[in-house]
Design a protein around this motif. Sequence first.
Motif, PDB file in Angstrom:
ATOM      1  N   ILE A 246       0.855  -1.193   0.000  1.00 48.53           N
ATOM      2  CA  ILE A 246       0.000   0.000   0.000  1.00 48.53           C
ATOM      3  C   ILE A 246       0.890   1.241   0.000  1.00 48.53           C
ATOM      4  CG2 ILE A 246      -2.144  -0.897   1.031  1.00 48.53           C
ATOM      5  CD1 ILE A 246      -1.122  -0.069   3.738  1.00 48.53           C
ATOM      6  N   ALA A 247       0.342   2.359  -0.462  1.00 49.40           N
ATOM      7  CA  ALA A 247       1.172   3.558  -0.598  1.00 49.40           C
ATOM      8  C   ALA A 247       0.432   4.817  -0.184  1.00 49.40           C
ATOM      9  CB  ALA A 247       1.627   3.683  -2.054  1.00 49.40           C
ATOM     10  N   SER A 248       1.222   5.858   0.124  1.00 51.23           N
ATOM     11  CA  SER A 248       0.691   7.195   0.396  1.00 51.23           C
ATOM     12  C   SER A 248       1.134   8.112  -0.738  1.00 51.23           C
ATOM     13  CB  SER A 248       1.271   7.739   1.703  1.00 51.23           C
ATOM     14  OG  SER A 248       1.253   6.745   2.698  1.00 51.23           O
ATOM     15  N   THR A 249       0.292   9.062  -1.096  1.00 53.52           N
ATOM     16  CA  THR A 249       0.626   9.973  -2.199  1.00 53.52           C
ATOM     17  C   THR A 249       0.233  11.401  -1.825  1.00 53.52           C
ATOM     18  OG1 THR A 249      -1.562   9.583  -3.140  1.00 53.52           O
ATOM     19  CG2 THR A 249       0.242   8.235  -4.008  1.00 53.52           C
ATOM     20  N   GLY A 250       0.639  12.365  -2.646  1.00 62.25           N
ATOM     21  CA  GLY A 250       0.194  13.745  -2.435  1.00 62.25           C
ATOM     22  C   GLY A 250       1.308  14.773  -2.448  1.00 62.25           C
ATOM     23  N   VAL A 251       2.480  14.443  -1.903  1.00 63.95           N
ATOM     24  CA  VAL A 251       3.555  15.435  -1.826  1.00 63.95           C
ATOM     25  C   VAL A 251       4.364  15.482  -3.114  1.00 63.95           C
ATOM     26  CG1 VAL A 251       5.648  16.179  -0.606  1.00 63.95           C
ATOM     27  CG2 VAL A 251       3.699  15.270   0.686  1.00 63.95           C
ATOM     28  N   ALA A 252       4.831  14.323  -3.566  1.00 56.24           N
ATOM     29  CA  ALA A 252       5.649  14.288  -4.793  1.00 56.24           C
ATOM     30  C   ALA A 252       4.855  14.840  -5.973  1.00 56.24           C
ATOM     31  CB  ALA A 252       6.103  12.865  -5.084  1.00 56.24           C
ATOM     32  N   THR A 253       3.568  14.463  -6.034  1.00 54.03           N
ATOM     33  CA  THR A 253       2.756  14.896  -7.174  1.00 54.03           C
ATOM     34  C   THR A 253       2.505  16.405  -7.121  1.00 54.03           C
ATOM     35  OG1 THR A 253       0.913  14.105  -5.860  1.00 54.03           O
ATOM     36  CG2 THR A 253       1.547  12.762  -7.728  1.00 54.03           C
ATOM     37  N   GLN A 254       2.214  16.940  -5.912  1.00 57.76           N
ATOM     38  CA  GLN A 254       1.869  18.361  -5.838  1.00 57.76           C
ATOM     39  C   GLN A 254       3.088  19.269  -5.745  1.00 57.76           C
ATOM     40  OE1 GLN A 254      -1.101  18.512  -2.694  1.00 57.76           O
ATOM     41  NE2 GLN A 254      -2.238  16.932  -3.781  1.00 57.76           N
ATOM     42  N   LYS A 255       4.009  18.941  -4.834  1.00 59.17           N
ATOM     43  CA  LYS A 255       5.136  19.849  -4.604  1.00 59.17           C
ATOM     44  C   LYS A 255       6.191  19.753  -5.706  1.00 59.17           C
ATOM     45  CE  LYS A 255       8.274  21.307  -0.881  1.00 59.17           C
ATOM     46  NZ  LYS A 255       9.597  21.219  -1.473  1.00 59.17           N
ATOM     47  N   GLU A 257       5.668  17.831  -8.713  1.00 58.08           N
ATOM     48  CA  GLU A 257       5.077  17.441  -9.995  1.00 58.08           C
ATOM     49  C   GLU A 257       5.732  16.176 -10.554  1.00 58.08           C
ATOM     50  OE1 GLU A 257       5.223  20.984 -12.359  1.00 58.08           O
ATOM     51  OE2 GLU A 257       3.568  21.904 -11.257  1.00 58.08           O
ATOM     52  N   ILE A 258       6.018  15.230  -9.626  1.00 57.76           N
ATOM     53  CA  ILE A 258       6.550  13.930 -10.035  1.00 57.76           C
ATOM     54  C   ILE A 258       5.451  12.915  -9.759  1.00 57.76           C
ATOM     55  CG2 ILE A 258       8.331  12.188  -9.601  1.00 57.76           C
ATOM     56  CD1 ILE A 258      10.115  14.445  -8.490  1.00 57.76           C
ATOM     57  N   ASP A 259       5.131  12.124 -10.764  1.00 53.94           N
ATOM     58  CA  ASP A 259       4.048  11.168 -10.594  1.00 53.94           C
ATOM     59  C   ASP A 259       4.568   9.894  -9.919  1.00 53.94           C
ATOM     60  OD1 ASP A 259       1.694   9.819 -10.706  1.00 53.94           O
ATOM     61  OD2 ASP A 259       1.871   9.258 -12.825  1.00 53.94           O
ATOM     62  N   CYS A 260       4.628   9.923  -8.590  1.00 53.83           N
ATOM     63  CA  CYS A 260       5.092   8.729  -7.872  1.00 53.83           C
ATOM     64  C   CYS A 260       4.570   8.744  -6.444  1.00 53.83           C
ATOM     65  CB  CYS A 260       6.620   8.649  -7.866  1.00 53.83           C
ATOM     66  SG  CYS A 260       7.409   9.922  -6.888  1.00 53.83           S
ATOM     67  N   GLU A 261       4.717   7.618  -5.768  1.00 52.85           N
ATOM     68  CA  GLU A 261       4.278   7.494  -4.384  1.00 52.85           C
ATOM     69  C   GLU A 261       5.245   8.246  -3.460  1.00 52.85           C
ATOM     70  OE1 GLU A 261       3.227   3.919  -6.828  1.00 52.85           O
ATOM     71  OE2 GLU A 261       5.143   4.873  -6.324  1.00 52.85           O
ATOM     72  N   ASP A 262       4.712   8.734  -2.334  1.00 54.90           N
ATOM     73  CA  ASP A 262       5.544   9.389  -1.316  1.00 54.90           C
ATOM     74  C   ASP A 262       6.153   8.359  -0.369  1.00 54.90           C
ATOM     75  OD1 ASP A 262       4.587  11.762  -2.340  1.00 54.90           O
ATOM     76  OD2 ASP A 262       3.129  12.091  -0.734  1.00 54.90           O
ATOM     77  N   THR A 263       5.320   7.397   0.008  1.00 52.30           N
ATOM     78  CA  THR A 263       5.694   6.405   1.020  1.00 52.30           C
ATOM     79  C   THR A 263       5.112   5.062   0.580  1.00 52.30           C
ATOM     80  OG1 THR A 263       5.505   8.135   2.701  1.00 52.30           O
ATOM     81  CG2 THR A 263       5.552   5.853   3.499  1.00 52.30           C
ATOM     82  N   ILE A 264       5.915   4.014   0.650  1.00 53.26           N
ATOM     83  CA  ILE A 264       5.433   2.688   0.232  1.00 53.26           C
ATOM     84  C   ILE A 264       5.659   1.687   1.366  1.00 53.26           C
ATOM     85  CG2 ILE A 264       5.779   0.740  -1.376  1.00 53.26           C
ATOM     86  CD1 ILE A 264       6.502   2.790  -3.539  1.00 53.26           C
ATOM     87  N   THR A 265       4.630   0.910   1.651  1.00 57.97           N
ATOM     88  CA  THR A 265       4.711  -0.139   2.667  1.00 57.97           C
ATOM     89  C   THR A 265       4.446  -1.497   2.020  1.00 57.97           C
ATOM     90  OG1 THR A 265       3.995   1.336   4.437  1.00 57.97           O
ATOM     91  CG2 THR A 265       3.684  -1.026   4.813  1.00 57.97           C
ATOM     92  N   LEU A 266       5.381  -2.422   2.222  1.00 57.41           N
ATOM     93  CA  LEU A 266       5.192  -3.784   1.742  1.00 57.41           C
ATOM     94  C   LEU A 266       4.910  -4.689   2.943  1.00 57.41           C
ATOM     95  CD1 LEU A 266       8.214  -4.219  -0.757  1.00 57.41           C
ATOM     96  CD2 LEU A 266       6.003  -3.113  -1.140  1.00 57.41           C
ATOM     97  N   THR A 267       3.825  -5.431   2.879  1.00 58.23           N
ATOM     98  CA  THR A 267       3.514  -6.402   3.922  1.00 58.23           C
ATOM     99  C   THR A 267       3.822  -7.779   3.353  1.00 58.23           C
ATOM    100  OG1 THR A 267       1.699  -4.954   4.514  1.00 58.23           O
ATOM    101  CG2 THR A 267       1.722  -7.099   5.561  1.00 58.23           C
TER     102      THR A 267
END
Length: 423
Positions: A246-255, A257-267
Amino acid sequence: GTVGAQLKMTTIDVLMVGTGEYTTGFVYGKPSDSDKSAGVVALTMFDLRKRGITNRLGLCGVNGNKFDGIRKHLQSAIGDVYEGLDLTLETFPKDNEINEFAYINALKTFKRGDAVIIFTPDDTHVTIALAAIELGLHVLITKPVVKTLEEHKLLYEAALKHNTLVSVEVHKRWDPIYVDARDRIQKLGGLSYFYSYMSQPKHQLDTFKAWAGKSSDISYYLNSHHIDFSEWCMGHSARPISVFAIASTGVATQKFEIDCEDTITLTVQWENIQSQGLGTAVYTSSWIAPRSDVHSQQRFFYMGQTGEINVDQAHRGYNMADDQLGYRSVNPLFMKYTPTDGKFSGQQGYGYRSFEVFLEAAKNINLGLSKATDYDESLATITSTFQTTAILEAGRRSLDEKTLIQIIYEDSNNVFRPTRLSA
């Protein structure tokens, strides 16, 4: 002549491919503003040359226009700081040329038994490494070694065929605390629960903007460290069988303008083969951390069936403050940049040892004292790192497909080597 010939046998010529932050400390026309502005790879190679381990050094990129700036930077960050280091480098392509295949010409100027160190965007590793292996060169590749199990198999088969040492640069394996934790984990029963967190400050997204979200992501880039640590600890007693990401998004895309995840968690679900039962591991990495007392937060918690271990790798009980940079926790165990009486004195750092041990192994193979396969236990070779690649690829696929990915084992000769992922 004889002395010259002997010297050539005991030293190794090295081609560094990739001219970025980890190699030179120079990014986008200026020194990197991370904790590595003097770089790691080139500095280590210069010092190993002074110590008689390396000899001829090459540096290969894509854009020759960068080399003038890189040479000036190496002089000010290394030459002017440490006495007695020879900074001579052959550079590829020529200074005014741009050539993404410059590595092909560069490799041809090296001979069988020389070494290639690859620190380039993740999606380029496999092509450059294959070209080097086919010429009989020993290859050290930054983590993640490749992005898919299929690519991993290609390198594994090529390394066997050409009898070369192919290894992953995962320096945590040389951190004295990680080494000790790994050895203690062997006596703590099967894996029950593992958790790791690793971060980079968000200003690093500027450093990585050329490849972030295009050729790779933060999980491949940082989770690879603690996944490798897991495989190193448990690769002969347990195996990963499924991954959900699962991932978190919002900073890389907005601040940025890079289309990628901010934080990624692998279980990751692990299966204990020796002690029976299932274990759980959670690997989280982020590149949107704030500036803080360290460049990179990094810690893990391991709970075995009979004991537990906690390591905060970023805080070694050593901190300082000054007017220029304020308060910070320092870690000279990784790279000791502060000179001793004008000389570089970081030979014991685990960032440095990682390269030295690899080159010593390559030298012994060249001298006929050992075979490449002798290092599958002591180094992170291509043979002993299949599980890490499987987890990372499954993580990426899980994010893209929003589903659980199974890791499948069909090799009856090696029950710990994954052969494919579920469709």
